[in-house]
Design an enzyme around this catalytic site. Structure first.
Site, PDB file in Angstrom:
ATOM      1  N   SER A  73     -22.797 -30.898 -16.161  1.00 56.47           N
ATOM      2  CA  SER A  73     -21.595 -30.661 -16.952  1.00 56.47           C
ATOM      3  C   SER A  73     -20.503 -31.592 -16.457  1.00 56.47           C
ATOM      4  O   SER A  73     -20.183 -31.600 -15.272  1.00 56.47           O
ATOM      5  CB  SER A  73     -21.159 -29.192 -16.786  1.00 56.47           C
ATOM      6  OG  SER A  73     -19.767 -29.055 -16.977  1.00 56.47           O
ATOM      7  N   LYS A 102     -38.774 -15.593 -11.243  1.00 55.03           N
ATOM      8  CA  LYS A 102     -39.787 -14.702 -10.678  1.00 55.03           C
ATOM      9  C   LYS A 102     -41.151 -14.842 -11.339  1.00 55.03           C
ATOM     10  O   LYS A 102     -42.162 -14.430 -10.767  1.00 55.03           O
ATOM     11  CB  LYS A 102     -39.308 -13.257 -10.686  1.00 55.03           C
ATOM     12  CG  LYS A 102     -38.269 -13.018  -9.584  1.00 55.03           C
ATOM     13  CD  LYS A 102     -38.301 -11.605  -9.096  1.00 55.03           C
ATOM     14  CE  LYS A 102     -37.367 -11.401  -7.920  1.00 55.03           C
ATOM     15  NZ  LYS A 102     -35.953 -11.483  -8.347  1.00 55.03           N
ATOM     16  N   THR A 128     -46.574  -2.951  -8.464  1.00 54.06           N
ATOM     17  CA  THR A 128     -45.412  -3.500  -7.776  1.00 54.06           C
ATOM     18  C   THR A 128     -44.191  -2.626  -7.977  1.00 54.06           C
ATOM     19  O   THR A 128     -44.165  -1.767  -8.849  1.00 54.06           O
ATOM     20  CB  THR A 128     -45.103  -4.934  -8.208  1.00 54.06           C
ATOM     21  OG1 THR A 128     -44.151  -5.479  -7.284  1.00 54.06           O
ATOM     22  CG2 THR A 128     -44.532  -4.990  -9.614  1.00 54.06           C
ATOM     23  N   SER A 163     -36.480  -4.214  -9.034  1.00 55.23           N
ATOM     24  CA  SER A 163     -35.288  -3.823  -9.788  1.00 55.23           C
ATOM     25  C   SER A 163     -35.293  -4.488 -11.157  1.00 55.23           C
ATOM     26  O   SER A 163     -34.334  -4.400 -11.873  1.00 55.23           O
ATOM     27  CB  SER A 163     -34.037  -4.214  -9.011  1.00 55.23           C
ATOM     28  OG  SER A 163     -33.963  -5.619  -8.943  1.00 55.23           O
ATOM     29  N   ASN A 182     -36.611  -8.097 -12.611  1.00 58.54           N
ATOM     30  CA  ASN A 182     -37.238  -9.366 -12.968  1.00 58.54           C
ATOM     31  C   ASN A 182     -38.628  -9.552 -12.380  1.00 58.54           C
ATOM     32  O   ASN A 182     -39.498 -10.124 -13.025  1.00 58.54           O
ATOM     33  CB  ASN A 182     -36.326 -10.539 -12.571  1.00 58.54           C
ATOM     34  CG  ASN A 182     -35.162 -10.696 -13.533  1.00 58.54           C
ATOM     35  OD1 ASN A 182     -35.249 -10.305 -14.693  1.00 58.54           O
ATOM     36  ND2 ASN A 182     -34.065 -11.256 -13.049  1.00 58.54           N
ATOM     37  N   ASP A 222     -27.267 -33.458  -1.212  1.00 59.07           N
ATOM     38  CA  ASP A 222     -26.461 -33.240  -0.002  1.00 59.07           C
ATOM     39  C   ASP A 222     -26.290 -31.747   0.279  1.00 59.07           C
ATOM     40  O   ASP A 222     -26.157 -31.338   1.429  1.00 59.07           O
ATOM     41  CB  ASP A 222     -25.086 -33.884  -0.175  1.00 59.07           C
ATOM     42  CG  ASP A 222     -25.203 -35.381  -0.413  1.00 59.07           C
ATOM     43  OD1 ASP A 222     -25.822 -36.055   0.422  1.00 59.07           O
ATOM     44  OD2 ASP A 222     -24.706 -35.867  -1.456  1.00 59.07           O
ATOM     45  N   GLY A 275     -33.951 -10.540  -1.366  1.00 60.68           N
ATOM     46  CA  GLY A 275     -34.843 -10.325  -0.226  1.00 60.68           C
ATOM     47  C   GLY A 275     -35.322 -11.619   0.402  1.00 60.68           C
ATOM     48  O   GLY A 275     -35.987 -11.625   1.434  1.00 60.68           O
ATOM     49  N   GLY A 276     -35.027 -12.739  -0.255  1.00 57.52           N
ATOM     50  CA  GLY A 276     -35.280 -14.040   0.358  1.00 57.52           C
ATOM     51  C   GLY A 276     -36.552 -14.758  -0.070  1.00 57.52           C
ATOM     52  O   GLY A 276     -36.884 -15.790   0.497  1.00 57.52           O
ATOM     53  N   LEU A 325     -37.028 -16.305  -2.981  1.00 62.14           N
ATOM     54  CA  LEU A 325     -36.578 -17.549  -3.598  1.00 62.14           C
ATOM     55  C   LEU A 325     -36.046 -18.512  -2.542  1.00 62.14           C
ATOM     56  O   LEU A 325     -36.425 -19.689  -2.503  1.00 62.14           O
ATOM     57  CB  LEU A 325     -35.486 -17.246  -4.643  1.00 62.14           C
ATOM     58  CG  LEU A 325     -34.899 -18.469  -5.351  1.00 62.14           C
ATOM     59  CD1 LEU A 325     -35.952 -19.202  -6.171  1.00 62.14           C
ATOM     60  CD2 LEU A 325     -33.735 -18.055  -6.251  1.00 62.14           C
ATOM     61  N   GLU A 332     -25.455 -14.368  -1.259  1.00 59.47           N
ATOM     62  CA  GLU A 332     -25.726 -12.982  -1.632  1.00 59.47           C
ATOM     63  C   GLU A 332     -24.435 -12.275  -2.030  1.00 59.47           C
ATOM     64  O   GLU A 332     -23.345 -12.785  -1.795  1.00 59.47           O
ATOM     65  CB  GLU A 332     -26.443 -12.250  -0.482  1.00 59.47           C
ATOM     66  CG  GLU A 332     -25.618 -12.128   0.763  1.00 59.47           C
ATOM     67  CD  GLU A 332     -26.411 -11.531   1.916  1.00 59.47           C
ATOM     68  OE1 GLU A 332     -27.513 -10.996   1.713  1.00 59.47           O
ATOM     69  OE2 GLU A 332     -25.887 -11.592   3.040  1.00 59.47           O
ATOM     70  N   GLY A 352     -23.258  -6.592  -0.258  1.00 61.56           N
ATOM     71  CA  GLY A 352     -24.509  -6.381   0.478  1.00 61.56           C
ATOM     72  C   GLY A 352     -24.848  -7.614   1.283  1.00 61.56           C
ATOM     73  O   GLY A 352     -25.792  -8.331   0.970  1.00 61.56           O
ATOM     74  N   ASP A 383     -26.275  -8.155   4.089  1.00 62.21           N
ATOM     75  CA  ASP A 383     -27.264  -7.961   5.170  1.00 62.21           C
ATOM     76  C   ASP A 383     -27.918  -9.282   5.570  1.00 62.21           C
ATOM     77  O   ASP A 383     -28.220  -9.510   6.739  1.00 62.21           O
ATOM     78  CB  ASP A 383     -28.347  -6.963   4.737  1.00 62.21           C
ATOM     79  CG  ASP A 383     -29.094  -7.443   3.505  1.00 62.21           C
ATOM     80  OD1 ASP A 383     -28.469  -7.478   2.418  1.00 62.21           O
ATOM     81  OD2 ASP A 383     -30.272  -7.819   3.619  1.00 62.21           O
ATOM     82  N   SER A 407     -30.619 -18.551 -11.208  1.00 61.37           N
ATOM     83  CA  SER A 407     -31.911 -17.905 -10.986  1.00 61.37           C
ATOM     84  C   SER A 407     -32.442 -17.076 -12.150  1.00 61.37           C
ATOM     85  O   SER A 407     -33.647 -16.850 -12.230  1.00 61.37           O
ATOM     86  CB  SER A 407     -31.859 -17.055  -9.713  1.00 61.37           C
ATOM     87  OG  SER A 407     -30.785 -16.157  -9.763  1.00 61.37           O
TER      88      SER A 407
HETATM   89  C1  LIG Z   1     -34.922 -11.445  -7.614  1.00 55.45           C
HETATM   90  C2  LIG Z   1     -33.768 -12.268  -8.011  1.00 55.45           C
HETATM   91  C3  LIG Z   1     -32.972 -12.938  -7.060  1.00 55.45           C
HETATM   92  C4  LIG Z   1     -33.213 -12.798  -5.574  1.00 55.45           C
HETATM   93  O1  LIG Z   1     -34.483 -13.270  -5.213  1.00 55.45           O
HETATM   94  P1  LIG Z   1     -35.142 -12.894  -3.804  1.00 55.45           P
HETATM   95  O2  LIG Z   1     -36.429 -13.589  -3.790  1.00 55.45           O
HETATM   96  O3  LIG Z   1     -35.266 -11.407  -3.757  1.00 55.45           O
HETATM   97  O4  LIG Z   1     -34.176 -13.355  -2.754  1.00 55.45           O
HETATM   98  C5  LIG Z   1     -31.954 -13.748  -7.514  1.00 55.45           C
HETATM   99  N1  LIG Z   1     -31.691 -13.875  -8.836  1.00 55.45           N
HETATM  100  C6  LIG Z   1     -32.405 -13.251  -9.773  1.00 55.45           C
HETATM  101  C7  LIG Z   1     -32.061 -13.456 -11.200  1.00 55.45           C
HETATM  102  C8  LIG Z   1     -33.477 -12.433  -9.399  1.00 55.45           C
HETATM  103  O5  LIG Z   1     -34.188 -11.804 -10.340  1.00 55.45           O
END
Ligand SMILES: *Cc1c(COP(=O)(O)O)cnc(C)c1O
Length: 322
Positions: free
Chosen positions: A29, A54, A76, A79, A81, A173, A181-182, A184, A205, A209, A211, A305
């Site tokens: 953009s 995912k 599985t 939440s 995706n 860069d 949960g990490g 990705l 994050e 949250g 963590d 994502s």
């Molecule tokens: C699941 C998800 C994440 C986080 O992915 P993790 O692998 O849990 O870190 C980020 N964005 C979207 C759209 C997701 O569905």
């Protein structure tokens, strides 16, 4: 010591999924480039099949099932995706799927999961332990459990998004990746260290949250209660036993973004770039914007994502802003 996956595993995943996963577009953009004084590349996983990256991890994992595993099926918890990713992958591969979902999961995600033909079982995300329910179902029915992030085939599948980005735009860069949960982030970290070793890699994050940030900075996995945030894809309570060591080794820092910043980014994406990005999908962009003074003259990657958000919710989040 657990054996951690490597970039070779990401490359193998890439071969395995290419028959079904989209090579998503990378968008730019002029408005963003001018605002940042940088070149910003958006990897559009909101345009991936089923609307989020995912699908990559889900399809990679299920592709590796033995004939027996294919026959009995997959289970599985998610939440949203990851549930859809497993449901769609299972449908494509002819594997029966059982999906545990919080009863208050977004309607669009629940409907899509059922639409792919999966058997949906609900639980209460604030009082019940989904991992335990998942393990019980797996044991009782002989199903293979594919967790949403802490699994080598899942995280290596997710990392193929970063591999594609670097192969298309060259080394970067800085690179901003949403973090729950990490899965990705750890997969993208393997690709980043192989293809753009000097890139500053950030996980992002929700502020409510953090963590992951605390775990990263203290060196041991911090557990929290389910955070209240609009970023429903990143309401995880802790990093994984596989994802954490990779993140700790290969990521430069973990940043946070507030719900207000996420809504601002969603509005920007929709109005200026004509892209529907779900709140969680905006985490990377929100953090990049916060850091933009430090990104002048650089090549910056932002991973969008996912794009799965109910239109009614999308409208009300954007409406509340103006
Ligand atoms: C699941 C998800 C994440 C986080 O992915 P993790 O692998 O849990 O870190 C980020 N964005 C979207 C759209 C997701 O569905």
């Amino acid at each position: 010591m657990i054996k951690l996956p490597t970039f070779d595993d990401v490359a193998a995943a890439s071969e395995r999924i290419k028959c079904q996963a989209h090579k998503t577009p990378v968008m730019t953009s002029r408005t963003v480039d001018e605002e940042f004084g940088a070149k910003v590349f958006f990897k559009c996983e909101n345009l991936q099949r089923m609307g989020a990256f995912k699908f990559r991890g889900g399809f990679n994992s299920l592709s590796r099932f033995s004939p027996e595993q294919r026959k009995t099926g997959v289970v599985t918890f998610s939440s949203g995706n990851h549930a859809q990713a497993v449901a769609l992958s299972a449908k494509l591969l002819g594997i029966p799927a059982t999906i545990l979902m919080p009863h208050d999961a977004p309607t669009a995600k629940m409907a899509a999961t059922k639409g792919y033909g999966a058997n949906v079982v609900t639980y209460d995300r604030y009082t019940e332990d989904r991992e335990q329910i998942g393990r019980e179902l797996a044991e009782k029915h002989g199903l293979t459990l594919i967790p949403p992030y802490d699994h080598p085939d899942v995280l290596c599948g997710q990392g193929t998004a970063a591999k594609e980005l670097f192969e298309e735009v060259g080394p970067l860069d800085a690179f901003f990746v949403p973090l729950g949960g990490g899965g990705l982030l750890s997969g993208c970290a393997l690709a980043t260290r192989a293809l753009s070793p000097d890139c500053q890699l950030y996980g992002v994050e929700p502020e409510a949250g953090n963590d992951g940030q605390r775990s990263f900075r203290t060196g041991s996995i911090v557990h929290i209660d389910t955070p209240k945030t609009i970023a429903d894809g990143a309401q995880t309570q802790h990093l994984g036993n596989l994802t954490f060591p990779i993140i700790r080794r290969d990521v430069d820092d973990i940043l946070t973004a507030s719900d207000t910043e996420l809504v601002d980014c969603m509005a920007f994406m929709a109005t200026r770039m004509k892209l529907v990005v779900e709140p969680t999908g905006c985490l990377g962009f929100a953090a990049a914007r916060n850091m933009k003074a430090g990104l002048k003259g650089k090549h910056v990657g932002v991973l969008l994502s996912g794009g799965n958000v109910d239109m009614a919710r999308f409208a009300s989040l954007l409406g509340a802003q103006s």
